[in-house]
Design a protein around this motif. Structure first.
Motif, PDB file in Angstrom:
ATOM      1  N   GLN A 147      24.198  36.495 -38.873  1.00 31.43           N
ATOM      2  CA  GLN A 147      26.124  36.580 -38.422  1.00 31.43           C
ATOM      3  C   GLN A 147      26.358  37.040 -36.841  1.00 31.43           C
ATOM      4  O   GLN A 147      27.058  36.871 -36.032  1.00 31.43           O
ATOM      5  CB  GLN A 147      26.506  37.777 -39.190  1.00 31.43           C
ATOM      6  N   VAL A 148      24.624  37.855 -36.383  1.00 33.22           N
ATOM      7  CA  VAL A 148      24.560  38.373 -35.112  1.00 33.22           C
ATOM      8  C   VAL A 148      25.632  36.907 -34.170  1.00 33.22           C
ATOM      9  O   VAL A 148      25.441  37.031 -33.139  1.00 33.22           O
ATOM     10  CB  VAL A 148      23.703  39.170 -34.781  1.00 33.22           C
ATOM     11  N   GLU A 149      24.557  36.062 -34.735  1.00 29.61           N
ATOM     12  CA  GLU A 149      24.085  34.745 -33.694  1.00 29.61           C
ATOM     13  C   GLU A 149      25.607  34.282 -34.037  1.00 29.61           C
ATOM     14  O   GLU A 149      26.153  33.028 -32.769  1.00 29.61           O
ATOM     15  CB  GLU A 149      23.099  33.687 -34.619  1.00 29.61           C
ATOM     16  N   ALA A 150      25.903  34.356 -35.138  1.00 31.40           N
ATOM     17  CA  ALA A 150      27.322  33.859 -35.269  1.00 31.40           C
ATOM     18  C   ALA A 150      28.701  34.328 -33.907  1.00 31.40           C
ATOM     19  O   ALA A 150      29.119  33.614 -33.359  1.00 31.40           O
ATOM     20  CB  ALA A 150      28.261  33.543 -36.688  1.00 31.40           C
ATOM     21  N   ILE A 151      28.389  35.851 -33.720  1.00 29.87           N
ATOM     22  CA  ILE A 151      29.416  36.441 -32.965  1.00 29.87           C
ATOM     23  C   ILE A 151      29.162  35.727 -32.194  1.00 29.87           C
ATOM     24  O   ILE A 151      29.342  35.478 -31.039  1.00 29.87           O
ATOM     25  CB  ILE A 151      28.548  37.759 -32.839  1.00 29.87           C
ATOM     26  N   GLU A 152      27.283  35.653 -31.253  1.00 24.70           N
ATOM     27  CA  GLU A 152      26.666  34.582 -29.690  1.00 24.70           C
ATOM     28  C   GLU A 152      27.090  33.576 -29.912  1.00 24.70           C
ATOM     29  O   GLU A 152      28.155  33.295 -28.359  1.00 24.70           O
ATOM     30  CB  GLU A 152      24.855  34.999 -29.631  1.00 24.70           C
ATOM     31  N   ARG A 153      27.360  33.085 -30.332  1.00 20.43           N
ATOM     32  CA  ARG A 153      27.864  31.219 -30.178  1.00 20.43           C
ATOM     33  C   ARG A 153      29.724  31.364 -30.694  1.00 20.43           C
ATOM     34  O   ARG A 153      30.129  30.622 -29.118  1.00 20.43           O
ATOM     35  CB  ARG A 153      27.030  31.229 -31.957  1.00 20.43           C
ATOM     36  N   ALA A 154      30.185  32.902 -30.477  1.00 20.43           N
ATOM     37  CA  ALA A 154      31.899  32.635 -30.573  1.00 20.43           C
ATOM     38  C   ALA A 154      31.688  32.693 -28.535  1.00 20.43           C
ATOM     39  O   ALA A 154      33.139  32.341 -28.942  1.00 20.43           O
ATOM     40  CB  ALA A 154      32.261  33.811 -31.636  1.00 20.43           C
ATOM     41  N   LEU A 155      30.926  34.035 -28.619  1.00 25.02           N
ATOM     42  CA  LEU A 155      30.719  34.776 -27.141  1.00 25.02           C
ATOM     43  C   LEU A 155      31.204  33.181 -26.446  1.00 25.02           C
ATOM     44  O   LEU A 155      31.659  32.849 -25.393  1.00 25.02           O
ATOM     45  CB  LEU A 155      30.238  35.740 -27.114  1.00 25.02           C
ATOM     46  N   GLU A 156      29.932  32.314 -26.552  1.00 22.45           N
ATOM     47  CA  GLU A 156      29.842  31.177 -25.650  1.00 22.45           C
ATOM     48  C   GLU A 156      30.461  30.849 -25.624  1.00 22.45           C
ATOM     49  O   GLU A 156      30.926  29.934 -24.751  1.00 22.45           O
ATOM     50  CB  GLU A 156      28.093  30.782 -25.507  1.00 22.45           C
ATOM     51  N   GLU A 157      31.007  29.806 -26.729  1.00 19.51           N
ATOM     52  CA  GLU A 157      32.160  28.354 -27.149  1.00 19.51           C
ATOM     53  C   GLU A 157      33.767  29.342 -26.521  1.00 19.51           C
ATOM     54  O   GLU A 157      34.684  28.765 -26.799  1.00 19.51           O
ATOM     55  CB  GLU A 157      32.315  28.348 -28.181  1.00 19.51           C
ATOM     56  N   GLU A 158      33.077  30.985 -26.615  1.00 18.36           N
ATOM     57  CA  GLU A 158      34.978  31.199 -25.330  1.00 18.36           C
ATOM     58  C   GLU A 158      36.176  31.388 -27.015  1.00 18.36           C
ATOM     59  O   GLU A 158      37.229  30.389 -26.619  1.00 18.36           O
ATOM     60  CB  GLU A 158      35.074  30.249 -24.408  1.00 18.36           C
ATOM     61  N   SER A 159      35.275  31.548 -28.254  1.00 18.03           N
ATOM     62  CA  SER A 159      36.891  31.304 -28.878  1.00 18.03           C
ATOM     63  C   SER A 159      37.613  32.615 -28.934  1.00 18.03           C
ATOM     64  O   SER A 159      37.058  33.432 -27.919  1.00 18.03           O
ATOM     65  CB  SER A 159      35.836  32.150 -29.999  1.00 18.03           C
ATOM     66  N   GLY A 160      37.916  32.427 -29.359  1.00 18.30           N
ATOM     67  CA  GLY A 160      39.372  33.771 -29.717  1.00 18.30           C
ATOM     68  C   GLY A 160      38.970  35.017 -30.068  1.00 18.30           C
ATOM     69  O   GLY A 160      37.829  34.725 -30.751  1.00 18.30           O
ATOM     70  N   CYS A 161      38.956  35.887 -29.025  1.00 24.78           N
ATOM     71  CA  CYS A 161      39.045  37.785 -29.378  1.00 24.78           C
ATOM     72  C   CYS A 161      39.305  37.727 -31.038  1.00 24.78           C
ATOM     73  O   CYS A 161      38.188  38.445 -31.665  1.00 24.78           O
ATOM     74  CB  CYS A 161      39.629  38.775 -28.887  1.00 24.78           C
ATOM     75  N   ASP A 162      40.428  36.938 -31.958  1.00 27.49           N
ATOM     76  CA  ASP A 162      41.072  37.693 -33.586  1.00 27.49           C
ATOM     77  C   ASP A 162      39.758  37.485 -34.215  1.00 27.49           C
ATOM     78  O   ASP A 162      38.707  37.657 -34.462  1.00 27.49           O
ATOM     79  CB  ASP A 162      41.583  36.337 -33.901  1.00 27.49           C
ATOM     80  N   LYS A 163      38.688  36.122 -33.613  1.00 21.64           N
ATOM     81  CA  LYS A 163      37.714  35.149 -34.501  1.00 21.64           C
ATOM     82  C   LYS A 163      35.873  35.856 -34.517  1.00 21.64           C
ATOM     83  O   LYS A 163      35.547  36.539 -35.542  1.00 21.64           O
ATOM     84  CB  LYS A 163      37.293  33.760 -34.032  1.00 21.64           C
ATOM     85  N   VAL A 164      35.982  36.661 -32.308  1.00 22.80           N
ATOM     86  CA  VAL A 164      35.397  37.353 -32.136  1.00 22.80           C
ATOM     87  C   VAL A 164      35.337  38.383 -33.416  1.00 22.80           C
ATOM     88  O   VAL A 164      34.564  39.070 -34.201  1.00 22.80           O
ATOM     89  CB  VAL A 164      35.020  37.648 -31.078  1.00 22.80           C
ATOM     90  N   MET A 165      36.291  39.353 -33.270  1.00 20.20           N
ATOM     91  CA  MET A 165      36.289  40.908 -33.799  1.00 20.20           C
ATOM     92  C   MET A 165      36.540  40.887 -35.473  1.00 20.20           C
ATOM     93  O   MET A 165      35.432  41.487 -36.003  1.00 20.20           O
ATOM     94  CB  MET A 165      38.205  41.330 -34.147  1.00 20.20           C
ATOM     95  N   HIS A 166      36.607  39.087 -35.859  1.00 19.44           N
ATOM     96  CA  HIS A 166      36.273  39.241 -37.606  1.00 19.44           C
ATOM     97  C   HIS A 166      35.196  39.082 -37.961  1.00 19.44           C
ATOM     98  O   HIS A 166      34.221  39.796 -38.603  1.00 19.44           O
ATOM     99  CB  HIS A 166      37.598  38.319 -38.280  1.00 19.44           C
ATOM    100  N   LEU A 167      34.754  38.017 -36.851  1.00 19.47           N
ATOM    101  CA  LEU A 167      32.744  38.246 -37.183  1.00 19.47           C
ATOM    102  C   LEU A 167      32.099  39.709 -37.186  1.00 19.47           C
ATOM    103  O   LEU A 167      31.295  39.736 -37.407  1.00 19.47           O
ATOM    104  CB  LEU A 167      32.394  36.984 -35.962  1.00 19.47           C
ATOM    105  N   ILE A 168      32.368  40.719 -35.943  1.00 17.79           N
ATOM    106  CA  ILE A 168      31.832  41.806 -36.072  1.00 17.79           C
ATOM    107  C   ILE A 168      32.423  42.474 -37.061  1.00 17.79           C
ATOM    108  O   ILE A 168      31.327  43.190 -37.659  1.00 17.79           O
ATOM    109  CB  ILE A 168      32.599  42.141 -34.649  1.00 17.79           C
ATOM    110  N   ALA A 169      33.466  42.428 -37.885  1.00 16.54           N
ATOM    111  CA  ALA A 169      34.035  43.391 -38.961  1.00 16.54           C
ATOM    112  C   ALA A 169      32.571  42.641 -39.720  1.00 16.54           C
ATOM    113  O   ALA A 169      32.127  43.816 -40.667  1.00 16.54           O
ATOM    114  CB  ALA A 169      35.466  42.896 -38.447  1.00 16.54           C
ATOM    115  N   GLY A 170      32.880  41.850 -39.843  1.00 13.14           N
ATOM    116  CA  GLY A 170      31.954  40.853 -41.165  1.00 13.14           C
ATOM    117  C   GLY A 170      30.975  41.691 -41.246  1.00 13.14           C
ATOM    118  O   GLY A 170      29.982  41.849 -41.988  1.00 13.14           O
ATOM    119  N   ALA A 171      29.746  41.497 -39.946  1.00 15.09           N
ATOM    120  CA  ALA A 171      28.583  41.588 -39.763  1.00 15.09           C
ATOM    121  C   ALA A 171      28.161  43.468 -39.749  1.00 15.09           C
ATOM    122  O   ALA A 171      26.949  43.571 -40.238  1.00 15.09           O
ATOM    123  CB  ALA A 171      28.017  41.445 -38.241  1.00 15.09           C
ATOM    124  N   ARG A 172      29.116  43.622 -39.482  1.00  7.05           N
ATOM    125  CA  ARG A 172      29.286  45.565 -39.408  1.00  7.05           C
ATOM    126  C   ARG A 172      29.665  45.718 -40.815  1.00  7.05           C
ATOM    127  O   ARG A 172      28.891  47.214 -41.317  1.00  7.05           O
ATOM    128  CB  ARG A 172      30.457  45.911 -38.721  1.00  7.05           C
TER     129      ARG A 172
END
Lengths: 92, 92, 92, 92
Positions: free
Chosen positions: D21-46
């Motif tokens: 899940q943390v690697e997915a956050i990293e990829r989302a940031l590298e691929e410049e995904s929207g912050c909505d996706k990033v916030m959801h991934l962080i909430a899931g990992a948390r």
């Protein structure tokens, strides 16, 4: 007699302080204070509630997990302290 | 007039319910109830406090971040909703 | 370009540090470390994750709630700061 | 042998999922995904991290607070369960 009884006075003082904080939120809403003030009052009451829970949990761990009369010395004090460290981290 | 005024009645009903929950904790301690009951009452009051905060934050975001009279339509409703989703996740 | 792009490097450094913390938990479990160590590592990683979320939410509020090109000056900086104060309190 | 060893495989599976899940956050940031996706991934990992902590704490309470070899039956199972109920409420 449970730990909540033994610790009764200390806990009652805490809960009465929280009641005062909740009444302050109520007054702030009635007096139409700004939402900044209201949010701060809620955050304060929430912190005090977390502190109350931490104290009750601590008493519970120290007093209830093992019946010290029947099993003296059975509670591992170090393991209990490690647990309470974690609980305090999450109950802020 | 702030959002806490407009939403005044709804929020007052919530905070009075929380006051009742805090008074129930106080009574449980006075009556020397078991700590299990006390912990459950505290957990309930804490959840209600989190719900109150979520509602005030929601009103704050919808009403205060942008002065809708001077800047109509400036608040991005979708971005605000995404933010509130996160806030609700953490305010449980 | 979204705020997560603009802040990309800062956020990537944070998330890579979290990955390192999660790998440390994995190693601690593989090496059969004591649970005290494991609980501390998890608490640390959780705190770092909360810090990452706080930073993303902060960027989101400052950059996405109002399109500053179309509505310059529409975001009330003081109200935004009050909101972020609350968010930081809950995201610890 | 500590409980983190006995439960080793179950916990390792959890922590590896969190690493993913943390690697997915990293990829989302590298691929410049929207912050909505990033916030959801962080909430899931948390949430997953909280679940891991809840499981380690549960094992700790069940296994470490009392040395069951030296003090068989000393841990009050009902009191332990009440404690874990509270811990689970706060570790969401």
């Amino acid at each position: 007699m449970t730990h909540t009884v033994r610790e009764k006075h200390k806990l009652l003082a805490r809960v009465r302080r929280i009641r005062g904080q909740v009444e302050a939120i109520e007054r702030a809403l009635e007096e139409e204070s700004g939402c900044d003030k209201v949010m701060h009052l809620i955050a304060g009451a929430r912190g005090a509630m977390a502190g109350l829970m931490a104290e009750v949990v601590e008493d519970h761990v120290r007093t209830h997990l093992v019946d010290a009369t029947r099993h003296p010395g059975a509670l591992d004090a170090e393991a209990a302290e490690q647990l309470l460290d974690v609980v305090r981290t999450y109950l802020r």
